[in-house]
Design a protein around this motif. Structure first.
Motif, PDB file in Angstrom:
ATOM      1  N   THR A  89       0.825  -1.213   0.000  1.00 49.56           N
ATOM      2  CA  THR A  89       0.000   0.000   0.000  1.00 49.56           C
ATOM      3  C   THR A  89       0.857   1.261   0.000  1.00 49.56           C
ATOM      4  OG1 THR A  89      -1.850  -1.106   1.097  1.00 49.56           O
ATOM      5  CG2 THR A  89      -1.752   1.290   1.302  1.00 49.56           C
ATOM      6  N   ASN A  93       0.694   3.981  -2.879  1.00 48.29           N
ATOM      7  CA  ASN A  93       0.300   5.348  -2.522  1.00 48.29           C
ATOM      8  C   ASN A  93       1.341   6.364  -2.979  1.00 48.29           C
ATOM      9  OD1 ASN A  93      -2.117   4.579  -1.433  1.00 48.29           O
ATOM     10  ND2 ASN A  93      -1.505   4.831   0.697  1.00 48.29           N
ATOM     11  N   ARG A  98      -1.426   9.040  -3.890  1.00 47.65           N
ATOM     12  CA  ARG A  98      -2.693   8.862  -3.184  1.00 47.65           C
ATOM     13  C   ARG A  98      -2.410   8.685  -1.702  1.00 47.65           C
ATOM     14  NH1 ARG A  98      -4.403   4.104  -1.649  1.00 47.65           N
ATOM     15  NH2 ARG A  98      -6.597   4.442  -2.106  1.00 47.65           N
ATOM     16  N   ASN A  99      -3.455   8.745  -0.880  1.00 49.19           N
ATOM     17  CA  ASN A  99      -3.357   8.576   0.567  1.00 49.19           C
ATOM     18  C   ASN A  99      -4.373   7.547   1.022  1.00 49.19           C
ATOM     19  OD1 ASN A  99      -1.430  10.682   1.251  1.00 49.19           O
ATOM     20  ND2 ASN A  99      -3.019  12.105   0.587  1.00 49.19           N
TER      21      ASN A  99
END
Length: 194
Positions: A89, A93, A98-99
């Protein structure tokens, strides 16, 4: 109340179907190299803790079949799985700017308690890309374990164990030539709303 598919402990010596999908059914694989990254992280974080029998990686979810090593403590693999998931992840990310969480908060796990169910499950994983109409012939899908299991090239998969389950490589291939009744394992798959 949390689902049994979230709370089931991962016990030594047992085989499990492990799966998860993206939050809100969003993608978890954004580009081709993400599939390789996922498998690299899987090997790095889990290979010393379990034998991986089969996998399929779909743009918004994944399925794994694995056997927990005999010498582990209960849920030791769960802790490693968390590290694996966080590592993947974090990398995605960063690359995708992205978060937040990529996957549903808890991976699902189902104890595979019979050889017949295990054979059907391995077929189900391999057939998944055709079921989702991503490809006409699942044997050509690049992000599943099917090709690695029938290959003679080195692999981190527990190829010998899987082929033995079917008898021989030829019987494994023949088993995959027939469309099996999904209703038999349907009760084990994603619940609506999960």
């Amino acid at each position: 109340m949390p689902s049994k598919k979230i709370k089931t402990p991962l016990e030594p010596g047992k085989v499990y179907h492990i799966y998860n999908r993206g939050n809100n059914h969003h993608r978890v694989f954004f580009k081709d190299s993400d599939y390789s990254l996922f498998l690299e992280k899987l090997s790095k974080y889990l290979a010393d803790y379990c034998s991986i029998y089969a996998y399929v990686l779909i743009p918004n979810h994944y399925h794994l079949v694995l056997r927990v090593n005999d010498d582990l403590e209960v849920n030791e693999l769960s802790n490693q799985f968390l590290k694996f998931s966080l590592s993947y992840t974090n990398k995605i990310n960063f690359e995708e700017s992205r978060n937040g969480s990529l996957f549903l908060s808890h991976f699902r796990r189902i104890h595979v308690d019979t050889e017949d169910y295990l054979r059907r499950l391995i077929f189900y994983l391999h057939h998944n890309p055709t079921k989702h109409e991503m490809i006409k012939d699942f044997k050509n899908y690049p992000n599943s374990s099917y090709k690695s299991l029938i290959s003679d090239k080195p692999t981190r998969l527990a190829r010998k164990n899987v082929l033995k389950l079917f008898g021989t490589k030829e019987e494994f291939i023949n088993y995959h030539q027939v469309l099996h009744n999904e209703a038999i394992i349907k009760k084990y798959l994603f619940d609506e709303g999960e």
